[in-house]
Design a protein around this motif. Sequence first.
Motif, PDB file in Angstrom:
ATOM      1  N   GLN A 141       1.059  -1.184   0.016  1.00  0.00           N
ATOM      2  CA  GLN A 141      -0.063  -0.043  -0.124  1.00  0.00           C
ATOM      3  C   GLN A 141       0.785   1.240   0.031  1.00  0.00           C
ATOM      4  OE1 GLN A 141      -2.689   0.054   3.321  1.00  0.00           O
ATOM      5  NE2 GLN A 141      -3.605   2.117   2.881  1.00  0.00           N
ATOM      6  N   ILE A 142       1.090   1.737  -1.150  1.00  0.00           N
ATOM      7  CA  ILE A 142       1.673   3.190  -1.271  1.00  0.00           C
ATOM      8  C   ILE A 142       0.993   4.267  -0.582  1.00  0.00           C
ATOM      9  CG2 ILE A 142       2.885   4.680  -2.794  1.00  0.00           C
ATOM     10  CD1 ILE A 142       4.143   1.985  -3.183  1.00  0.00           C
ATOM     11  N   GLU A 143       1.710   5.012   0.540  1.00  0.00           N
ATOM     12  CA  GLU A 143       0.984   6.014   1.048  1.00  0.00           C
ATOM     13  C   GLU A 143       1.846   7.381   0.952  1.00  0.00           C
ATOM     14  OE1 GLU A 143      -1.397   4.105   4.951  1.00  0.00           O
ATOM     15  OE2 GLU A 143       0.345   5.552   5.399  1.00  0.00           O
ATOM     16  N   VAL A 144       2.876   7.256   0.400  1.00  0.00           N
ATOM     17  CA  VAL A 144       3.963   8.454   0.415  1.00  0.00           C
ATOM     18  C   VAL A 144       4.640   8.299  -0.963  1.00  0.00           C
ATOM     19  CG1 VAL A 144       5.774   9.710   1.340  1.00  0.00           C
ATOM     20  CG2 VAL A 144       4.045   8.780   2.811  1.00  0.00           C
ATOM     21  N   TYR A 161       0.906   7.520 -11.840  1.00  0.00           N
ATOM     22  CA  TYR A 161       0.647   6.370 -11.592  1.00  0.00           C
ATOM     23  C   TYR A 161      -0.137   5.703 -10.285  1.00  0.00           C
ATOM     24  CZ  TYR A 161       1.693   1.230 -11.565  1.00  0.00           C
ATOM     25  OH  TYR A 161       1.545  -0.177 -11.516  1.00  0.00           O
ATOM     26  N   PHE A 162       0.370   6.447  -9.247  1.00  0.00           N
ATOM     27  CA  PHE A 162      -0.101   5.948  -7.830  1.00  0.00           C
ATOM     28  C   PHE A 162      -1.508   6.765  -7.374  1.00  0.00           C
ATOM     29  CE2 PHE A 162       4.430   4.602  -7.550  1.00  0.00           C
ATOM     30  CZ  PHE A 162       3.991   3.318  -7.363  1.00  0.00           C
ATOM     31  N   LEU A 163      -1.646   7.919  -8.151  1.00  0.00           N
ATOM     32  CA  LEU A 163      -2.787   8.680  -7.633  1.00  0.00           C
ATOM     33  C   LEU A 163      -4.129   8.227  -7.295  1.00  0.00           C
ATOM     34  CD1 LEU A 163      -2.876  11.668  -6.718  1.00  0.00           C
ATOM     35  CD2 LEU A 163      -4.064  12.243  -8.948  1.00  0.00           C
ATOM     36  N   LYS A 164      -4.611   7.274  -7.944  1.00  0.00           N
ATOM     37  CA  LYS A 164      -5.817   6.670  -8.049  1.00  0.00           C
ATOM     38  C   LYS A 164      -5.934   5.825  -6.909  1.00  0.00           C
ATOM     39  CE  LYS A 164      -7.367   6.270 -12.721  1.00  0.00           C
ATOM     40  NZ  LYS A 164      -7.748   5.405 -13.985  1.00  0.00           N
ATOM     41  N   SER A 165      -4.931   5.048  -6.419  1.00  0.00           N
ATOM     42  CA  SER A 165      -4.736   4.304  -5.125  1.00  0.00           C
ATOM     43  C   SER A 165      -4.796   5.022  -3.870  1.00  0.00           C
ATOM     44  CB  SER A 165      -3.802   3.270  -5.120  1.00  0.00           C
ATOM     45  OG  SER A 165      -2.311   3.976  -5.201  1.00  0.00           O
ATOM     46  N   LEU A 166      -4.018   6.244  -4.042  1.00  0.00           N
ATOM     47  CA  LEU A 166      -4.216   7.208  -2.941  1.00  0.00           C
ATOM     48  C   LEU A 166      -5.404   7.815  -2.424  1.00  0.00           C
ATOM     49  CD1 LEU A 166      -0.962   9.474  -3.340  1.00  0.00           C
ATOM     50  CD2 LEU A 166      -1.052   7.586  -1.985  1.00  0.00           C
ATOM     51  N   LEU A 167      -6.070   7.982  -3.600  1.00  0.00           N
ATOM     52  CA  LEU A 167      -7.432   8.587  -3.613  1.00  0.00           C
ATOM     53  C   LEU A 167      -8.474   7.798  -3.049  1.00  0.00           C
ATOM     54  CD1 LEU A 167      -7.618  10.769  -6.746  1.00  0.00           C
ATOM     55  CD2 LEU A 167      -7.254  11.596  -4.467  1.00  0.00           C
ATOM     56  N   LYS A 168      -8.241   6.512  -3.569  1.00  0.00           N
ATOM     57  CA  LYS A 168      -9.275   5.364  -3.052  1.00  0.00           C
ATOM     58  C   LYS A 168      -8.992   4.909  -1.666  1.00  0.00           C
ATOM     59  CE  LYS A 168     -10.490   0.561  -4.610  1.00  0.00           C
ATOM     60  NZ  LYS A 168     -10.308  -0.483  -5.551  1.00  0.00           N
ATOM     61  N   GLN A 169      -7.922   4.809  -1.267  1.00  0.00           N
ATOM     62  CA  GLN A 169      -7.591   4.648   0.210  1.00  0.00           C
ATOM     63  C   GLN A 169      -7.943   5.860   1.108  1.00  0.00           C
ATOM     64  OE1 GLN A 169      -3.909   3.183  -0.464  1.00  0.00           O
ATOM     65  NE2 GLN A 169      -2.609   4.956   0.231  1.00  0.00           N
ATOM     66  N   ARG A 170      -8.229   6.792   0.505  1.00  0.00           N
ATOM     67  CA  ARG A 170      -8.606   8.169   1.120  1.00  0.00           C
ATOM     68  C   ARG A 170      -7.315   8.713   2.301  1.00  0.00           C
ATOM     69  NH1 ARG A 170     -13.329  10.795   1.201  1.00  0.00           N
ATOM     70  NH2 ARG A 170     -14.921  10.049  -0.220  1.00  0.00           N
TER      71      ARG A 170
END
Length: 243
Positions: A82-85, A123-132
């Motif tokens: 899970q990429i957070e940063v 590339y990672f933005l969608k997953s950052l937004l999805k995990q809020r």
Amino acid sequence: MKYAIITGGSRGLGKAIALQLAKDLNYHILFTFKSNQEAAHNAKAEIEACGVACEALQFDVANKEATTQFFDAWMKENPDAQIEVVVNNAGITKDGLFMWMPEEDWNSVIQTSLQGFYNVTQYFLKSLLKQRYGRVINMVSLSGMKGTPGQTNYSAAKGAVIAATKALAQEIAKRKVTVNAVAPGFIHSDMTKDLDEKELKKLIPANRFGEAQEVADLVSFLASKKSSYITGEVININGGIYS
């Protein structure tokens, strides 16, 4: 497993930042590097000594196809990651007076900083937004704030990333993803080793160059939950030279 990704993370500021995120926030680390395998190997070992997992990917972030290909492969191998940063640190300089600047020197500097920001962040933005939850931290420069003669290409690249930081921050703040930029002045690093430190110190109110560790501590704060109400900001760390 929670990860922080740092582009250009094998040496200098990138490595210092990766180490600090591992130490302070216990993030596992993924970093990219372009060519220096020995430096990447050493950085990986140092980061792993902090008790976290670390992986290094060798490719050029300016290349969209390569960026997507390498990240796709890594995500497939690490489905629980899970990429957070995201720390966009990769950057190059090819200094020279604009009048005689070859197009290649203009393009390569812009591509690495600005296109690299696009390739990696999107590339990672969608997953950052999805995990809020997420932190995007863009390493810019004093050059992008005030402009530096002999660095029209670098100033343009970093100035563009600063503008992108402010715009993107407003797009995604509701999803608890912050976007900030850190603008170092003269910091001891490979990039400043050929500068006349004795003369330049006279321009700096603090009368010294900064240390990579000081920049890493600032990035670590911005990557933490403590910074959740800071977004769209450019934070200068330059000893007062631009204040």
